[in-house]
Design a protein around this motif. Sequence first.
Motif, mmCIF file in Angstrom:
data_model
loop_
_atom_site.group_PDB
_atom_site.id
_atom_site.type_symbol
_atom_site.label_atom_id
_atom_site.label_comp_id
_atom_site.label_asym_id
_atom_site.label_seq_id
_atom_site.Cartn_x
_atom_site.Cartn_y
_atom_site.Cartn_z
ATOM 1 N N ASP A 322 0.855 -1.178 0.000
ATOM 2 C CA ASP A 322 0.000 0.000 0.000
ATOM 3 C C ASP A 322 0.896 1.234 0.000
ATOM 4 O O ASP A 322 1.908 1.283 0.705
ATOM 5 N N TRP A 323 0.487 2.227 -0.772
ATOM 6 C CA TRP A 323 1.335 3.414 -0.883
ATOM 7 C C TRP A 323 1.450 4.153 0.453
ATOM 8 O O TRP A 323 2.465 4.811 0.722
ATOM 9 N N GLU A 324 0.445 4.019 1.316
ATOM 10 C CA GLU A 324 0.502 4.686 2.619
ATOM 11 C C GLU A 324 1.638 4.130 3.491
ATOM 12 O O GLU A 324 2.209 4.839 4.311
ATOM 13 N N LEU A 325 1.972 2.852 3.294
ATOM 14 C CA LEU A 325 3.086 2.249 4.048
ATOM 15 C C LEU A 325 4.416 2.842 3.609
ATOM 16 O O LEU A 325 5.277 3.164 4.432
ATOM 17 N N LEU A 326 4.598 3.005 2.298
ATOM 18 C CA LEU A 326 5.821 3.624 1.789
ATOM 19 C C LEU A 326 5.918 5.078 2.257
ATOM 20 O O LEU A 326 7.004 5.550 2.622
ATOM 21 N N ALA A 327 4.795 5.776 2.283
ATOM 22 C CA ALA A 327 4.783 7.160 2.755
ATOM 23 C C ALA A 327 5.134 7.228 4.237
ATOM 24 O O ALA A 327 5.840 8.140 4.681
ATOM 25 N N SER A 328 4.658 6.268 5.013
ATOM 26 C CA SER A 328 4.956 6.247 6.444
ATOM 27 C C SER A 328 6.442 6.054 6.693
ATOM 28 O O SER A 328 7.028 6.690 7.579
ATOM 29 N N LEU A 329 7.071 5.192 5.898
ATOM 30 C CA LEU A 329 8.523 5.002 6.018
ATOM 31 C C LEU A 329 9.252 6.303 5.694
ATOM 32 O O LEU A 329 10.190 6.701 6.401
ATOM 33 N N SER A 330 8.853 6.966 4.635
ATOM 34 C CA SER A 330 9.499 8.213 4.240
ATOM 35 C C SER A 330 9.362 9.283 5.329
ATOM 36 O O SER A 330 10.306 10.010 5.614
ATOM 37 N N ASN A 463 11.813 0.220 17.524
ATOM 38 C CA ASN A 463 10.837 1.313 17.483
ATOM 39 C C ASN A 463 10.511 1.729 16.052
ATOM 40 O O ASN A 463 9.388 2.150 15.758
ATOM 41 N N TYR A 464 11.487 1.632 15.185
ATOM 42 C CA TYR A 464 11.316 2.003 13.774
ATOM 43 C C TYR A 464 10.182 1.193 13.142
ATOM 44 O O TYR A 464 9.272 1.752 12.517
ATOM 45 N N VAL A 465 10.235 -0.124 13.311
ATOM 46 C CA VAL A 465 9.205 -0.995 12.737
ATOM 47 C C VAL A 465 7.846 -0.679 13.352
ATOM 48 O O VAL A 465 6.833 -0.526 12.640
ATOM 49 N N GLY A 470 2.436 1.673 12.882
ATOM 50 C CA GLY A 470 1.385 2.416 13.583
ATOM 51 C C GLY A 470 0.906 3.612 12.787
ATOM 52 O O GLY A 470 -0.306 3.890 12.709
ATOM 53 N N ARG A 471 1.841 4.336 12.155
ATOM 54 C CA ARG A 471 1.472 5.496 11.344
ATOM 55 C C ARG A 471 0.761 5.059 10.065
ATOM 56 O O ARG A 471 -0.161 5.745 9.603
ATOM 57 N N TYR A 472 1.166 3.941 9.509
ATOM 58 C CA TYR A 472 0.506 3.382 8.324
ATOM 59 C C TYR A 472 -0.979 3.109 8.607
ATOM 60 O O TYR A 472 -1.863 3.477 7.812
ATOM 61 N N GLU A 473 -1.268 2.515 9.729
ATOM 62 C CA GLU A 473 -2.665 2.263 10.101
ATOM 63 C C GLU A 473 -3.423 3.577 10.295
ATOM 64 O O GLU A 473 -4.595 3.696 9.901
ATOM 65 N N TYR A 474 -2.736 4.548 10.898
ATOM 66 C CA TYR A 474 -3.345 5.866 11.111
ATOM 67 C C TYR A 474 -3.691 6.523 9.768
ATOM 68 O O TYR A 474 -4.794 7.057 9.581
ATOM 69 N N TYR A 475 -2.751 6.463 8.826
ATOM 70 C CA TYR A 475 -2.990 7.030 7.497
ATOM 71 C C TYR A 475 -4.217 6.388 6.859
ATOM 72 O O TYR A 475 -5.094 7.068 6.297
ATOM 73 N N GLN A 476 -4.267 5.068 6.903
ATOM 74 C CA GLN A 476 -5.377 4.369 6.259
ATOM 75 C C GLN A 476 -6.722 4.758 6.874
ATOM 76 O O GLN A 476 -7.691 5.006 6.155
ATOM 77 N N LYS A 477 -6.791 4.821 8.185
ATOM 78 C CA LYS A 477 -8.046 5.165 8.865
ATOM 79 C C LYS A 477 -8.460 6.601 8.561
ATOM 80 O O LYS A 477 -9.636 6.879 8.306
#
Length: 486
Positions: A322-330, A463-465, A470-477
């Motif tokens: 999901d693109w939101e996961l890549l965005a969360s990493l960035s 903590n990185y993982v 956690g932010r990926y889930e937040y983005y999706q919601k």
Amino acid sequence: MNLFLKIKNRRSRKLFYFLCRLLPVILCCIFLLSGCYSKQKKKEVKEQIAIDLPELIAKGEITAVTLYSSTSYFLYRMEPMGYEYDLIKDFAREHGLKLNIKTVENLTRLVETLDAGEADVVAFPIPVSNRLKNEVIYCGREELTNQVLVQRIGNNQQTLTDVTELIGKDVYIIPGTPYHERLENLNKELGGGINIHPIGRDTVTTEDLIEMVSTGEIPYTISDDKTARLNKTYYWNIDVNLNISFLQRSSWVVRKSSPRLAEAINTWSEGIEGEHTYLAATKRYFELSKKILEVSMPEIKHGNISPYDDLFKKHSRSLGWDWELLASLSYQESHFKNHLVSWAGALGIMGIMPGTARNLGVALDDLTNPEISIRTGTEVLRRFRNGFPNITDSTQLVKFTLAAYNAGIGHIYDAQRLAEKYGKDPHIWDDHVAEFILLKREPEYYNDPVVKHGYLRGTETYNYVREILGRYEYYQKQLENIKRNG
């Protein structure tokens, strides 16, 4: 007949007593002869390893022995780093020598390795002692180190400025360490009154205690000043200025048979190049902030996570993420800031290391281009993911891939081997491999024979993982709520 036996027995007894008296003399002679032989063998060994600077230059390489630690030598995203490493690397470069690094378990093994001819220089501060002066040559920049009190600042908390103010205070320490010994002696010098609390947990390090001071879990601990100064670059709210011990002199050492190498190291350390490298390394490891960027959940405006959502959508397809996961990493790496450079040299919105960029044929200047940075980061993630062919669960594979992006895949392989050794599942992240990522900051584990890549500040990777997911889930919601509400 009886008379004959009595005479015979009497003679045997005299012979027995004579041999008993002679035995110590015989043993002493054997001991002296073996000692002479041993000294001769040691002399022959030292003559065989009488390698000095001309011989090193002739073969074009130098071997340095050091310890894995957060202040001397470690692999960060699989690139070698560390204060002592940066210094010896510059010395080798100045003399056109290829640098080989060897690591051992403790201070004693450093000198033993040097003495055995397995290394040419100990690139680690060895305390100056009269005994060692007879065996080695001290060289390079002399350090003056001591032990310091680590205390929390802020929240209207009093900052201690004198050791007498420790009376009545609670200081937490790891038993059996030099810090514990010094604290006990200081308590005697003050006539008692310091509340010393040995931490009984086996898996706690001095760096853990420093973090516990920062978070307010404990009020005080003790550390050497280099470790304390480095950790202050992670935790802004600690003070490390109160010395509690006398200064200790230390420096690198070489064999007695390498006087020209010692002279060259001294000349380099006192010269312009050595001074420049020393100042740069001091700034990099003991001054530049290593505090992770604030990881609060960013506000999503007008349905957009970032200015680069289209690029994340484009390049995430090659991963099947999901693109939101890549965005969360960035966001974790840079908060979407193009020109950000970390203390370790990671560059651009995807935090690409210089060595990684070179291996992929990407120019460093190009990493400030969001398109190139995201494309490169995606390729790195794809390669790391392919490095775990035995992990078939997609959720687990994402966690291992994120961990490898942060720490380097070698450290993750180490943690998998440790997990398997200690009866955990090497293909599951939470409570299995993640547990040993955290333990890779402890000598017992990073010196384990199954570990190939040494020390890791594993809390960062752990903590990185967790934070990216956690932010990926937040983005999706949040995006789903925006879509639902129009």
